[in-house]
Design an enzyme around this catalytic site. Structure first.
Site, PDB file in Angstrom:
ATOM      1  N   ARG A 180       0.879  -1.419  -0.075  1.00 29.94           N
ATOM      2  CA  ARG A 180       0.106   0.048  -0.012  1.00 29.94           C
ATOM      3  C   ARG A 180       0.898   1.287  -0.103  1.00 29.94           C
ATOM      4  NH1 ARG A 180      -5.246  -1.045   3.940  1.00 29.94           N
ATOM      5  NH2 ARG A 180      -6.106  -2.904   2.842  1.00 29.94           N
ATOM      6  N   ASN A 226       1.950  -6.240  -2.191  1.00 28.64           N
ATOM      7  CA  ASN A 226       0.522  -6.408  -1.968  1.00 28.64           C
ATOM      8  C   ASN A 226      -0.222  -5.087  -1.992  1.00 28.64           C
ATOM      9  OD1 ASN A 226      -2.098  -7.911  -0.768  1.00 28.64           O
ATOM     10  ND2 ASN A 226      -1.651  -6.324   0.728  1.00 28.64           N
ATOM     11  N   GLU A 227      -1.164  -5.041  -2.837  1.00 30.93           N
ATOM     12  CA  GLU A 227      -2.288  -3.915  -3.182  1.00 30.93           C
ATOM     13  C   GLU A 227      -1.268  -2.856  -3.347  1.00 30.93           C
ATOM     14  OE1 GLU A 227      -4.595  -3.848   0.540  1.00 30.93           O
ATOM     15  OE2 GLU A 227      -5.688  -5.366  -0.183  1.00 30.93           O
ATOM     16  N   ASN A 228      -0.523  -2.687  -4.443  1.00 28.88           N
ATOM     17  CA  ASN A 228       0.481  -1.698  -4.634  1.00 28.88           C
ATOM     18  C   ASN A 228      -0.331  -0.722  -5.443  1.00 28.88           C
ATOM     19  OD1 ASN A 228       2.014  -4.551  -5.336  1.00 28.88           O
ATOM     20  ND2 ASN A 228       3.024  -3.127  -3.889  1.00 28.88           N
ATOM     21  N   ARG A 234      -0.543  -9.663  -5.542  1.00 35.25           N
ATOM     22  CA  ARG A 234      -2.015  -9.718  -5.305  1.00 35.25           C
ATOM     23  C   ARG A 234      -2.299  -8.089  -5.383  1.00 35.25           C
ATOM     24  NH1 ARG A 234      -5.311  -7.557  -1.805  1.00 35.25           N
ATOM     25  NH2 ARG A 234      -7.603  -8.118  -2.291  1.00 35.25           N
TER      26      ARG A 234
END
Length: 805
Positions: A388, A424-426, A467
């Site tokens: 994030r 993750n959730e970049n 993801r």
């Protein structure tokens, strides 16, 4: 501001002293005891060791004794009334150093420390590290030698060595992971710290690459041993490889006079590692220099992994459906400071559930976990904590590169790892002014591509994965989009359609993260859950809804022939700063076990689909009172993997049913039967061949309707885990309010007597009622008498007291 700049420079200057990996040595000692801790900062390193007697001004601030592992945030991560602490903290100890090797090295080795760390021998800074999850070490040798020459060492410390460690989890936009991540960025020495001795010439790394063909006919083992201080060495290196039964299958002996020594050998039909038979070979490397001997043992395994394009996953030439979950390092009362025994218990729970796959989210985890995955036969996806917030500057990027290289170097030998995660959730912005403009997306894509290249270069044998970052899905080898059927989007009965679309969107697909939150002890009556859209905002967060959601997903996954696999989010409830208003504040409640590893009802849904060991579980062990009309028929669910189950209610058989995964819910083991007013005994008997299993529960049935909560009834109880107090909300007539979700606040005349700040359904000071009920446990050994109180938060005048004698 000057102090922050100085510290940044300090970390930059000292970065060269850290080692990449854990030191291969059999001469090590975990440092559990003898530590003192101070939360907050000191004026300088001298203040840490300044001589002072108790009661003198120099003795302030006060230190407390702790054992390692230890986390700053063992309790405040789930305190409902404060933000968890983010800042510096100090540890100090005095070590008795006795290196058995002449001219040898003495290291301090960290399995992980959060998040920026400095290490001192007395007042000398000897090393530092940025990143809370990778392993690292500091060479104390020269600093110890210098300190031993001082009068302070001889006169004050009597030859022992004082060591101080400063950890810091202060918010920093140029450090990963982002504080926008849905988990706490913990501080402290929350993984093991060890004292390690090596000879002058010592082993830096043992890297093993076992290769096998798809049918397992031929295996090749490549071994690379890296040495340190090898020049002018007279040492000899011996390499032995043993098969899983302990039989030696390869040995060699060479002079240890090069930086890197390589060996390889072939064998026919090696024993293959798999979830059913996790066969582990052992590589034993010994370094002998005169009387000095250092030995390192590394385990490895042969397995052939393949994510087929537009197809399923294959292990050793056979299609395997990856049945997975996720894990955070987090536990009630300890936060990240889990012991090895706790980790082993948790991983055994995961294996007993029937899982064969785990995503270690969202950071490199303790090597203990990977060893357990190897032993238990659980395949793993491990990832770096680029999570994030967007993309920072060069300091930020370099940390990501370094943590990726470290993760691969440190865990490459584990056969359980099948995927390296790049993040993750970049696609989640927020830490930087630049939003996801096309230019910003190009920067993220470029960095993602760089990480993928690093991963392939460091380990060509494994694929990369992320993801949820659709604009990077073409860069990694395997991709997981965001699909939360029935929770963050649509209905759970739409899952097959959503999953099929996801599989068609990329060449190689895996489904990471699905499921939903459930408040332990909350249950629902007479609902058509198939009609609920977005259960997160439109559902009741009941265990009843979530078992139906999980059940539907699991039956549908069996029908998707091209599905590689899926891992639900998450195995255990964990603390997060982003959810202050959840039923248990600051808790992500998507686990199938609570934060103290107590199983929820949903644990048994997975076990009924995945486990090969016969099992049976009646839904409702945590549901003491059901409700409805006198003539209503109530759904009773039994989760079992046996072919036949018979249900009995109050001693009367309700019939036998056969297992059929298409007969949702509970694979056909569902009955609609009337319950009698008051107590009901429900028993189920499962049959598998000559094996019979039984499960039984007792539930009250209430037909009286209720009004709004007006009183709190408190009742003391006890079970095999100790004493507790129950608070039941009732209306003016004393009828239990079984649909109440009001917040209840607990209190006590002695708060130490109340087990609180645990983040569990029985250990939280502020908690939403579950069917109008809340429970709090007494601390084992609590002093009595003590008065407990429970208050209805929105109506403070609704309050009750109970004295515990």
């Amino acid at each position: 501001m000057k102090r922050k700049i100085a510290l940044s420079l300090l970390f930059a200057v000292c970065a060269f002293v850290q080692s990449l990996a854990l030191i291969p040595s059999d001469n090590r000692q975990r440092l559990h005891t003898g530590w003192q801790f101070l939360q907050g900062d000191m004026g300088g390193i001298w203040e840490v060791f300044r001589p002072a007697k108790a009661g003198q001004p120099a003795s302030v601030p006060l230190w407390k004794s702790v054992t390692l592992p230890h986390c700053f945030n063992e309790l405040d991560g789930v305190d409902p009334d404060v933000n968890y602490y983010e800042g510096p903290g100090w540890y100090r100890t005095v070590l008795d150093i006795d290196n058995p090797y002449a001219s040898g090295h003495t290291f301090l080795e960290f399995d992980g420390a959060g998040q920026k760390t400095q290490v001192y021998v007395y007042t000398t800074l000897v090393g530092s590290h940025v990143g809370g999850y990778d392993e690292w070490s500091v060479d104390l040798t020269q600093a110890i030698e210098d300190f031993r020459k001082t009068a302070v060492c001889k006169d004050i410390y009597k030859g022992k060595i004082p060591v101080a460690i400063r950890c810091d989890n202060t918010r920093d936009l140029q450090m990963i992971p982002s504080d926008m991540s849905d988990f706490n960025i913990y501080g402290g020495l929350y993984r093991y710290v060890s004292l390690v001795y090596t000879p002058k010439t010592h082993i830096e790394q043992v890297k093993i690459v076992p290769l096998v063909d798809e049918k397992g006919k031929k295996g090749t083992t490549e071994i690379a041993v890296s040495l340190s201080d090898y020049k002018d060495s007279k040492a000899v290196l011996d390499v032995k490889v043993k098969d899983p039964a302990g039989k030696e299958i390869y040995s060699t002996s060479v002079a240890a006079n090069q930086e890197k020594l390589k060996f390889s050998f072939e064998q026919k039909k090696p024993l293959l590692w798999s979830p059913e038979t996790p066969q582990l070979y052992t590589c034993e490397v010994s370094l002998t220099d005169g009387a000095a001997v250092l030995t390192s043992k590394e385990r490895f395994g042969f397995r052939h992994i393949e994510f087929r394009e537009n197809g399923p996953f294959f292990l050793n030439g056979k299609r395997v459906l990856l049945r997975g979950t996720h894990r955070h390092e987090d536990h009630a009362g300890l936060a990240a400071a889990m012991t090895e025994e706790m980790m082993a218990y948790e991983m055994k729970q995961i294996k007993d559930m029937g899982a064969n796959f785990i995503r270690l989210g969202h950071y490199q985890q303790s090597s203990i976990i990977l060893h357990l995955c190897d032993e238990l036969g659980i395949m793993a996806w491990e990832e770096i904590p680029w999570c994030r917030g967007g993309l920072g500057g060069e300091t930020y990027k370099e940390q990501g590169r370094r943590m990726l290289r470290n993760m691969i170097a440190q865990h490459v030998n584990h056969p359980s790892i099948i995927l390296w995660g790049m993040g993750n959730e970049n696609d989640w912005p927020g830490d930087f002014e630049a939003t996801f403009s096309e230019e910003n997306k190009k920067d993220i894509r470029a960095y993602m591509a760089e990480l993928v290249d690093i991963s392939h270069a460091e380990d060509p044998t494994r694929m990369t994965v992320i993801r949820r970052c659709d604009f990077c899905k073409d860069i990694v080898d395997v991709y997981s989009p965001s699909i939360w059927a029935g929770w963050y989007g649509r209905r759970f009965i739409d899952y097959n359609e959503m999953e099929t679309a996801g599989m068609r969107s990329v060449p190689r697909f895996i489904h990471a993260e699905w499921g939903g939150d459930s408040h332990a002890g909350r249950h629902a009556e007479d609902q058509d859950f198939t009609k609920i859209v977005r259960g997160d905002s439109n559902g009741d967060w009941s265990e009843t809804y979530i078992v139906h959601l999980f059940d539907w997903h699991l039956k549908e996954q069996l029908k998707l022939d091209s599905l590689t696999g899926a891992c639900f989010w998450t195995f255990k409830d964990f603390s997060t700063p982003l959810r202050p208003n959840n039923p248990i504040p600051y808790m992500n409640q998507k686990g199938v076990v609570q934060r103290d590893n107590t199983p929820k009802e949903s644990y048994y849904v997975f076990q009924s689909y995945w486990s090969q060991t016969p099992m049976i579980h009646i839904y409702g062990h945590s549901w003491p009172i059901r409700w409805g009309k006198a003539d209503d028929k109530k759904e009773i669910l039994v989760y079992s993997n046996c072919p036949e189950v018979e249900l009995f209610v109050n001693g009367v058989s309700c019939g036998k049913k056969q297992r059929n995964t298409e007969d949702w819910p509970a694979a056909g083991f569902h009955w609609n039967v009337p319950l009698q007013e008051g107590e009901n005994r429900i028993e189920a008997v499962a049959t598998q061949g000559k094996i019979q299993l039984r499960d039984a529960i007792t539930q009250q049935y209430q037909t009286a309707t209720w009004g709004v909560p007006a009183h709190i009834l408190l009742k003391q109880g006890a079970d095999d885990r100790g004493e507790f107090v129950i608070a039941q909300l009732v209306d003016e007539k004393g009828v239990p309010c079984l649909d109440s979700r009001d917040f209840i606040r607990w209190g006590a005349t002695d708060m130490d007597a109340m087990l609180h700040h645990q983040g569990t359904a029985t250990g939280s000071l502020r908690i939403q009622a579950a069917n109008g009920r809340s429970v709090i446990r007494l601390t084992p050994g609590a002093r009595k008498p003590v008065v407990f109180s429970a208050m209805l938060e929105k109506q403070p005048h609704v309050k009750s007291l109970i004295t515990i004698e």
